[in-house]
Scaffold this active site. Structure first.
Site, mmCIF file in Angstrom:
data_model
loop_
_atom_site.group_PDB
_atom_site.id
_atom_site.type_symbol
_atom_site.label_atom_id
_atom_site.label_comp_id
_atom_site.label_asym_id
_atom_site.label_seq_id
_atom_site.Cartn_x
_atom_site.Cartn_y
_atom_site.Cartn_z
ATOM 1 N N ASP A 32 -86.795 46.442 -4.171
ATOM 2 C CA ASP A 32 -88.077 46.668 -4.855
ATOM 3 C C ASP A 32 -87.888 47.067 -6.324
ATOM 4 O O ASP A 32 -88.320 48.135 -6.752
ATOM 5 C CB ASP A 32 -88.889 47.756 -4.147
ATOM 6 C CG ASP A 32 -89.236 47.416 -2.723
ATOM 7 O OD1 ASP A 32 -89.404 46.229 -2.420
ATOM 8 O OD2 ASP A 32 -89.343 48.352 -1.898
ATOM 9 N N GLU A 199 -97.929 41.939 0.851
ATOM 10 C CA GLU A 199 -97.718 43.222 0.177
ATOM 11 C C GLU A 199 -97.109 42.986 -1.207
ATOM 12 O O GLU A 199 -96.941 41.861 -1.648
ATOM 13 C CB GLU A 199 -96.798 44.111 1.013
ATOM 14 C CG GLU A 199 -95.427 43.508 1.277
ATOM 15 C CD GLU A 199 -94.591 44.320 2.254
ATOM 16 O OE1 GLU A 199 -95.103 45.331 2.775
ATOM 17 O OE2 GLU A 199 -93.434 43.953 2.496
#
Length: 321
Positions: A32, A199
């Site tokens: 991420d 997401e």
């Protein structure tokens, strides 16, 4: 929806292009990532999940990346499980201040919140934690309050997109400065199929459109159980002429009706790319799509995921890699 028909007409012969990630040297294991260049000296900063938001720096997007330490070495002041295991950072500069957003949660839980910290330099030891932005979810909420991404509209207002699974991706107006919410959230993307695995939203403006990039599919645990082919992580996009949407894919399907045009999917030794962001970087040659991915020649473990990046090309108004 004239803009949509114009875009679609230019894509009749467009196919998904693929490219190897740009070079990465130094510390390249990451999950991420969130990347920005410091305006004062051009140093690249990369924030990532783990190590209480790990900070790495480099003189170039390709590295060599050097780990500097943690943004929040004491964890978050948000009183939730997971407040010392912070996820999914997002970084923006507002005026002379850098805003670092992060998620507090535990895997598979809706007991989640998005927090914010600020710094004028981004260096380790300079971050002030402000706790929750007011974006919070509970068991049974319409969304999961993780994966925040700040965007400035052309009208000068701030918004945050956020969310994963459950009701997928939402958007809420933010105050100025953007420390807290300033309105009601609305849904901007939803996949009705399967586990609603959407997401990691990131909204990028390139005149005259807003581009909603998001990750779709199964993100993690590939070393123990991989999903059926095509259901692993991938990066999709929808577009809109307004910050609030509606967002549509290249086939005219709404992003709230399972729409999404693939931008980057598994290919060659690249598997499950996602957790992405986009930022404009004149040094690297334009808008940069950055992400994490599994290099199948190295291993499938979550801790083995690599930092990837590519310069975005644009075909008929749509991003290509």
């Amino acid at each position: 929806m004239l803009f949509l028909f114009v875009l679609l007409s230019s894509l009749l012969s467009t196919v998904l292009a693929v490219a190897n990630p740009g070079a990465c040297t130094g510390s390249c294991n990451v999950h991420d990532p969130a990347v920005i260049r410091r305006t004062s000296d051009g140093t690249y900063f990369r924030f990532s999940t783990g190590n209480k938001i790990q900070i790495a720096t480099a003189s170039d997007i390709s590295g060599p990346w050097t780990i500097q330490g943690s943004a929040l070495p004491s964890g978050s002041s948000i009183a939730l499980a997971g407040n010392t295991d912070l996820w999914a950072p997002d970084i923006s500069k507002v005026g002379d201040v850098y805003y670092l957003y992060y998620s507090v949660s535990t895997f598979g839980s809706q007991e989640s919140a998005i927090g914010v910290a600020t710094s004028t330099t981004m260096d380790v030891g300079t971050w002030t934690d402000h706790g929750s932005t007011g974006i919070r979810s509970y068991t049974g909420s319409a969304y999961n309050a993780i994966d925040g991404n700040l965007v400035l509209s052309t009208a000068g207002s701030y918004y945050m997109s956020f969310g994963s699974f459950w009701g997928d991706i939402y958007q809420v107006p933010m105050a100025n400065p953007p420390l807290t919410t300033a309105g009601t959230s609305v849904r901007i993307a939803y996949n009705a199929s399967g586990a609603h695995a959407v997401e990691g939203s990131n909204i990028y403006y390139r005149s005259p459109y807003y581009y909603l990039f998001f990750s779709s599919g199964t993100c993690c645990g590939y070393d123990s159980s991989r999903p059926s082919q095509g259901n692993e992580y991938r990066i999709n996009v929808c577009v809109s002429t307004t910050i609030n949407g509606g967002y549509y894919d290249r086939n005219g399907v709404s992003c709230t009706a399972s729409g999404g045009t693939p931008v980057l999917t598994s290919h060659d030794n690249v598997y499950g790319p996602g957790g992405q962001g986009v930022f404009a970087d004149s040094k690297a040659g334009g808008a940069i799509l950055y992400y994490h991915y599994v290099d199948t020649t190295i291993g499938y473990g979550d801790g083995q995921k690599r930092f990837g990046w590519n310069v975005i090309g644009w075909s008929g108004g749509w991003p290509t890699i």
